[in-house]
Design an enzyme around this catalytic site. Structure first.
Site, PDB file in Angstrom:
ATOM      1  CE  LYS A 136      23.686  30.208   7.769  1.00 31.58           C
ATOM      2  NZ  LYS A 136      23.329  31.456   8.604  1.00 31.58           N
ATOM      3  CD  GLU A 207      26.090  34.518   8.074  1.00 32.94           C
ATOM      4  OE1 GLU A 207      26.703  34.096   9.097  1.00 32.94           O
ATOM      5  OE2 GLU A 207      24.777  34.448   8.045  1.00 32.94           O
ATOM      6  CG  HIS A 211      30.388  30.469   2.084  1.00 26.22           C
ATOM      7  ND1 HIS A 211      31.028  29.247   2.723  1.00 26.22           N
ATOM      8  CD2 HIS A 211      29.361  31.104   2.860  1.00 26.22           C
ATOM      9  CE1 HIS A 211      30.670  29.396   3.946  1.00 26.22           C
ATOM     10  NE2 HIS A 211      29.576  30.404   4.097  1.00 26.22           N
TER      11      HIS A 211
HETATM   12  C1  IKT Z   1      20.853  28.822   6.676  1.00 29.50           C
HETATM   13  O1  IKT Z   1      20.482  29.712   7.056  1.00 29.50           O
HETATM   14  O2  IKT Z   1      20.864  27.692   7.450  1.00 29.50           O
HETATM   15  C2  IKT Z   1      21.714  28.780   5.330  1.00 29.50           C
HETATM   16  C3  IKT Z   1      21.015  29.164   4.194  1.00 29.50           C
HETATM   17  C4  IKT Z   1      20.468  27.949   3.561  1.00 29.50           C
HETATM   18  C5  IKT Z   1      19.033  27.772   3.986  1.00 29.50           C
HETATM   19  C6  IKT Z   1      18.461  26.540   3.476  1.00 29.50           C
HETATM   20  C7  IKT Z   1      17.191  26.410   3.329  1.00 29.50           C
HETATM   21  C8  IKT Z   1      16.793  25.656   2.429  1.00 29.50           C
HETATM   22  C9  IKT Z   1      15.304  25.540   2.079  1.00 29.50           C
HETATM   23  O3  IKT Z   1      14.339  26.289   2.607  1.00 29.50           O
HETATM   24  O4  IKT Z   1      14.516  24.508   1.145  1.00 29.50           O
HETATM   25  C10 IKT Z   1      22.041  29.668   3.138  1.00 29.50           C
HETATM   26  C11 IKT Z   1      23.412  29.127   3.162  1.00 29.50           C
HETATM   27  N1  IKT Z   1      22.448  30.969   3.791  1.00 29.50           N
END
Ligand code: IKT
Length: 342
Positions: A136, A207, A211
């Site tokens: 990330k 995680e 933030h």
């Molecule tokens: C991630 O795992 O990529 C980050 C996560 C957010 C995922 C967004 C999916 C959006 C959706 O399904 O509409 C998070 C920041 N941990």
């Protein structure tokens, strides 16, 4: 496309879902998986259902080899009838990596150089194939870039930040940017509802907490499950994140689309509802060649789950990485590099 034999490092939420998902995708054969205590390898293809049951710790005591394997305190992969216990899971996968086209690194990047170091271990062993991660943080991309030559020399195509954000949504931004000659701003705003998936996604919640103001990777890593519950409780189960350090910014800059500082990532996580608290949206504002200022918007459906939106793209980017690798293209690639150029 020829068949792709792939391995998964880590069988937490992402690793397990990727294995599950792959059974419904063409050309993907999972041949190896590991967690901290066990490794399973079958070059003809793992029995994913059995492995998933084992990693969820719920294989029925129904006799036969499974019961034998399950005896004692074996947990996770080591409890699978296809697995062996190990203290060196990553090395064990590296040992058989000659027969592996791609490796999904689905391990929490709890230290910034952890995933880059895993890549280095594969490179040092002379691995020639694809590594895909779902990391990330923006700063990890620099660490990967600094080691690009090592990966290149080995013949590794390293696809980084290939989950949802960065990943799917970075790719969407790269596509949305095609209408413009100059990008003013990219806004990524995600919504995730995790009521029934909370247990399986504790890693991602941890995680995300890193933030929040007052926390970082180090402090979040040391939180007990009870402390995480308290934080969730303080926010009534619904936590909003703004200005997250997500690598979409450097990955878009790296691909020449915009400056990293013009990209913002934020979102809302609701652990008490399966419904998304907000629609996941990527908005790209820019100037067209013929003088208009516009905003292209890409939205995910509210019913597509985070699991679908992380693992589908991760496997899709894996396939894109294998195509590059088979064409002799090595080095570090972000999701925007695998889209139309800007
Ligand atoms: C991630 O795992 O990529 C980050 C996560 C957010 C995922 C967004 C999916 C959006 C959706 O399904 O509409 C998070 C920041 N941990």
């Amino acid at each position: 496309m020829d068949e792709i034999n792939f391995a998964v490092l880590g069988t937490g939420g992402i690793g397990r879902r990727a294995l599950d998902y792959s059974t419904q995708k063409d050309h993907l054969t999972p041949v190896a998986a590991c967690d901290r205590h066990g490794v399973a390898v079958d070059h003809d293809g793992l029995d994913v259902d059995e492995l998933l049951a084992a990693t969820e710790g719920n294989i029925a005591n129904d006799g036969g080899t499974q019961t034998v394997k399950q005896s004692g305190s074996m947990k996770g992969v080591a409890a699978s009838a296809q697995a062996d216990p190990t203290e060196t899971p990553i090395d064990d996968i590296i040992d058989v990596s000659d027969a592996i086209d791609a490796v999904l690194i689905a391990l929490p990047n709890l230290e910034h150089d952890f995933v880059p170091n895993v890549g280095e271990r594969f490179a040092e062993a002379g691995y020639e194939g694809v590594l895909v991660d779902v990391l990330k943080r923006s700063r990890v991309i620099d660490i990967l870039d600094a080691r690009e030559e090592t990966y290149e020399d080995s013949g590794i195509t390293f696809v980084c930040g290939a989950g949802a954000t960065p990943g799917f949504l970075t790719g969407a931004a790269a596509l949305a940017a095609q209408s413009f000659v100059e990008i003013e701003e990219v806004e990524i705003w995600w919504g995730v509802g995790l009521k029934s998936g909370y247990e399986d996604n504790r890693g991602t919640v941890r995680e995300d907490i890193a933030h929040l103001d007052g926390y970082d990777i180090e402090t979040a890593r040391n939180l007990t499950d009870e402390e995480i519950e308290e934080i969730v409780e303080e926010h009534d189960g619904r936590i909003e994140f703004n200005d997250m350090e997500h690598a979409d910014d450097v990955l878009l800059e790296r691909a020449g689309i915009c400056d990293a500082e013009d990209v913002t990532v934020g979102g809302i996580l609701d652990v008490r509802s399966d419904e998304k608290p907000t629609t996941t949206t990527v908005s790209v504002t820019g100037r067209t060649f013929d003088g208009e200022r516009g905003t292209n918007t890409f939205q995910l459906d509210d019913v597509t789950s985070m699991e679908a939106n992380v693992n589908g793209p991760a496997l899709g980017y894996m396939k894109a990485g294998v195509r590059r690798n088979r064409a002799g293209e090595y080095g570090v690639f972000g999701p925007a590099d695998l889209m139309p150029g800007f």
